[in-house]
Design a protein around this motif. Structure first.
Motif, PDB file in Angstrom:
ATOM      1  N   THR A 229     -11.827  -6.946 -45.598  1.00 58.96           N
ATOM      2  CA  THR A 229     -11.297  -5.609 -45.869  1.00 58.96           C
ATOM      3  C   THR A 229     -10.426  -5.193 -44.699  1.00 58.96           C
ATOM      4  O   THR A 229     -10.516  -5.764 -43.597  1.00 58.96           O
ATOM      5  CB  THR A 229     -12.419  -4.570 -46.046  1.00 58.96           C
ATOM      6  OG1 THR A 229     -13.133  -4.429 -44.812  1.00 58.96           O
ATOM      7  CG2 THR A 229     -13.381  -4.977 -47.152  1.00 58.96           C
ATOM      8  N   GLU A 230      -9.601  -4.182 -44.913  1.00 60.32           N
ATOM      9  CA  GLU A 230      -8.730  -3.717 -43.840  1.00 60.32           C
ATOM     10  C   GLU A 230      -9.530  -3.235 -42.639  1.00 60.32           C
ATOM     11  O   GLU A 230      -9.188  -3.526 -41.486  1.00 60.32           O
ATOM     12  CB  GLU A 230      -7.830  -2.591 -44.354  1.00 60.32           C
ATOM     13  CG  GLU A 230      -6.828  -2.081 -43.332  1.00 60.32           C
ATOM     14  CD  GLU A 230      -5.923  -1.001 -43.884  1.00 60.32           C
ATOM     15  OE1 GLU A 230      -5.230  -0.353 -43.066  1.00 60.32           O
ATOM     16  OE2 GLU A 230      -5.909  -0.797 -45.108  1.00 60.32           O
ATOM     17  N   GLU A 231     -10.624  -2.503 -42.890  1.00 56.36           N
ATOM     18  CA  GLU A 231     -11.454  -2.012 -41.779  1.00 56.36           C
ATOM     19  C   GLU A 231     -12.071  -3.165 -41.005  1.00 56.36           C
ATOM     20  O   GLU A 231     -12.127  -3.142 -39.776  1.00 56.36           O
ATOM     21  CB  GLU A 231     -12.559  -1.086 -42.311  1.00 56.36           C
ATOM     22  CG  GLU A 231     -12.074   0.227 -42.870  1.00 56.36           C
ATOM     23  CD  GLU A 231     -11.571   0.092 -44.301  1.00 56.36           C
ATOM     24  OE1 GLU A 231     -11.668  -1.031 -44.882  1.00 56.36           O
ATOM     25  OE2 GLU A 231     -11.066   1.089 -44.834  1.00 56.36           O
ATOM     26  N   THR A 232     -12.540  -4.182 -41.707  1.00 57.64           N
ATOM     27  CA  THR A 232     -13.157  -5.324 -41.032  1.00 57.64           C
ATOM     28  C   THR A 232     -12.143  -6.086 -40.202  1.00 57.64           C
ATOM     29  O   THR A 232     -12.450  -6.553 -39.094  1.00 57.64           O
ATOM     30  CB  THR A 232     -13.805  -6.265 -42.069  1.00 57.64           C
ATOM     31  OG1 THR A 232     -14.611  -5.515 -42.975  1.00 57.64           O
ATOM     32  CG2 THR A 232     -14.691  -7.291 -41.375  1.00 57.64           C
ATOM     33  N   ARG A 234      -9.724  -4.933 -38.632  1.00 56.19           N
ATOM     34  CA  ARG A 234      -9.386  -4.192 -37.410  1.00 56.19           C
ATOM     35  C   ARG A 234     -10.391  -4.434 -36.292  1.00 56.19           C
ATOM     36  O   ARG A 234     -10.098  -4.179 -35.122  1.00 56.19           O
ATOM     37  CB  ARG A 234      -9.293  -2.690 -37.714  1.00 56.19           C
ATOM     38  CG  ARG A 234      -8.031  -2.288 -38.463  1.00 56.19           C
ATOM     39  CD  ARG A 234      -7.753  -0.805 -38.287  1.00 56.19           C
ATOM     40  NE  ARG A 234      -8.789   0.008 -38.904  1.00 56.19           N
ATOM     41  CZ  ARG A 234      -8.690   0.582 -40.103  1.00 56.19           C
ATOM     42  NH1 ARG A 234      -7.602   0.397 -40.824  1.00 56.19           N
ATOM     43  NH2 ARG A 234      -9.669   1.324 -40.582  1.00 56.19           N
ATOM     44  N   ASP A 235     -11.581  -4.903 -36.627  1.00 53.02           N
ATOM     45  CA  ASP A 235     -12.595  -5.172 -35.605  1.00 53.02           C
ATOM     46  C   ASP A 235     -12.251  -6.456 -34.849  1.00 53.02           C
ATOM     47  O   ASP A 235     -12.000  -7.488 -35.475  1.00 53.02           O
ATOM     48  CB  ASP A 235     -13.974  -5.341 -36.238  1.00 53.02           C
ATOM     49  CG  ASP A 235     -14.501  -4.069 -36.872  1.00 53.02           C
ATOM     50  OD1 ASP A 235     -14.064  -2.983 -36.453  1.00 53.02           O
ATOM     51  OD2 ASP A 235     -15.348  -4.169 -37.786  1.00 53.02           O
ATOM     52  N   LEU A 257     -18.392   3.872 -31.991  1.00 52.63           N
ATOM     53  CA  LEU A 257     -18.051   4.175 -33.375  1.00 52.63           C
ATOM     54  C   LEU A 257     -18.918   5.346 -33.827  1.00 52.63           C
ATOM     55  O   LEU A 257     -20.149   5.239 -33.889  1.00 52.63           O
ATOM     56  CB  LEU A 257     -18.309   2.961 -34.258  1.00 52.63           C
ATOM     57  CG  LEU A 257     -18.072   3.134 -35.760  1.00 52.63           C
ATOM     58  CD1 LEU A 257     -16.611   3.496 -36.039  1.00 52.63           C
ATOM     59  CD2 LEU A 257     -18.482   1.890 -36.512  1.00 52.63           C
ATOM     60  N   VAL A 265     -20.406   3.526 -42.945  1.00 57.04           N
ATOM     61  CA  VAL A 265     -19.549   2.483 -42.380  1.00 57.04           C
ATOM     62  C   VAL A 265     -19.739   1.227 -43.217  1.00 57.04           C
ATOM     63  O   VAL A 265     -20.871   0.791 -43.450  1.00 57.04           O
ATOM     64  CB  VAL A 265     -19.932   2.197 -40.912  1.00 57.04           C
ATOM     65  CG1 VAL A 265     -19.167   0.983 -40.382  1.00 57.04           C
ATOM     66  CG2 VAL A 265     -19.691   3.416 -40.040  1.00 57.04           C
ATOM     67  N   ARG A 267     -18.453  -2.852 -43.907  1.00 56.85           N
ATOM     68  CA  ARG A 267     -17.756  -4.040 -43.446  1.00 56.85           C
ATOM     69  C   ARG A 267     -18.091  -5.213 -44.365  1.00 56.85           C
ATOM     70  O   ARG A 267     -19.217  -5.333 -44.864  1.00 56.85           O
ATOM     71  CB  ARG A 267     -18.139  -4.411 -42.002  1.00 56.85           C
ATOM     72  CG  ARG A 267     -17.763  -3.369 -40.960  1.00 56.85           C
ATOM     73  CD  ARG A 267     -16.263  -3.253 -40.804  1.00 56.85           C
ATOM     74  NE  ARG A 267     -15.886  -2.439 -39.669  1.00 56.85           N
ATOM     75  CZ  ARG A 267     -15.694  -1.115 -39.711  1.00 56.85           C
ATOM     76  NH1 ARG A 267     -15.876  -0.462 -40.870  1.00 56.85           N
ATOM     77  NH2 ARG A 267     -15.334  -0.446 -38.634  1.00 56.85           N
TER      78      ARG A 267
END
Length: 293
Positions: A229-232, A234-235, A257, A265, A267
């Motif tokens: 995913t986009e959020e994952t 970014r990590d 966070l 949240v 991921r």
């Protein structure tokens, strides 16, 4: 037969992973459900449980070293100005129920509980999917919801003052062998180049070498991790190879966070588990196929 306490993941009828829901572990190891052993389709083990170098490393799972000061990772806590410190601050992840339980995956409800009560509620979805005759994919999504009346923050040793130690979130402890595994992404190679960076996928490749006291060598293997995913994505990635083999995400790298009450949240990490040593093109192709499913 499938036990609700230790379900076995299967790909085309072949066992590839065992999930332990209620591990009997001391509090300082932050007991939590985990996958171990995880194997390739040929049966080569690619996880480690409670190794001598880090007894709190438990195969594949989700762990966070600092949830509002509570340790859900296990072992010592990094304290600013003091370093790694033994504290009586360990939490535990408690299996509540399976919403779905099939041979190729499950949906699980968990409670993250510390001395003061429940802090987080998690929904964890795990699926095993065959890719070809030498590789399969483990698809793991976790959703952490703040169930307290106030804000929570998730931290890491890095946010508490230890550079380069931003671990916390998804974590895979691989099997330690006489030689450190190779680490590479689409455009970088080596632990120093890859650790702490962002990449669509990251590969760890090892195996083929006997461990002291063991007969035989075990097969070569490659693990390819991808944020799905986009959020994952970014990590940053947390990577270890020389000291021990492990790969994880970094939920809290440069700063903590923050999770407001009632917020969640989410991921998703997809891991290709392959027999043999994959090159970059092979790793990228299998990841694309795994993530798109």
């Amino acid at each position: 037969m499938m036990s609700h306490d230790t379900p076995v993941l299967r790909v085309a009828g072949r066992p590839v992973g065992r999930y332990v829901t209620r591990p009997e572990l001391p509090a300082r190891l932050s007991p939590r459900p985990h996958l171990h052993p995880v194997t390739t389709l040929a049966g080569t083990a690619v996880t480690e449980l409670g190794p001598a170098d880090h007894a709190h490393h438990l195969g594949v799972g989700v762990a966070v070293p600092d949830v509002e000061g509570h340790n859900f990772w296990g072992g010592r806590t990094f304290v600013r100005g003091r370093g790694p410190t033994e504290l009586d601050n360990h939490g535990a992840q408690r299996h509540t129920a399976f919403q779905l339980l099939d041979p190729d995956g499950f949906v699980e409800e968990l409670r993250w509980v510390a001395a003061g009560g429940e802090l987080l509620r998690e929904r964890r979805t795990v699926a095993a999917t065959g890719l070809d005759d030498r590789a399969w994919a483990l698809d793991l999504t976790f959703s952490l919801t703040n169930v307290t009346a106030g804000p929570l923050s998730l931290g890491s040793p890095a946010t508490n003052g230890r550079p380069g130690a931003a671990y916390g979130g998804f974590f895979w402890r691989a099997r330690k062998e006489p030689r450190a595994p190779e680490v590479f992404t689409a455009d970088r190679a080596g632990e120093a180049e890859v650790h702490g960076g962002r990449a669509d996928w990251l590969a760890l490749a090892g195996g083929g070498f006997p461990r002291p006291g063991e007969a035989g060598s075990g097969g070569a293997w490659t693990l390819v991790f991808a944020g799905a995913t986009e959020e994952t994505r970014r990590d940053p990635w947390f990577v270890r190879a020389a000291d021990y083999p492990g790969v994880g995400s970094s939920l809290a790298s440069a700063e903590r966070l923050r999770v407001p009450p009632g917020e969640t949240v989410v991921r998703r990490v997809v891991t290709v588990v392959a027999d043999g040593r994959l090159d970059r093109a092979e790793a990228a192709a299998l990841v694309r196929r795994a993530v798109s499913r």
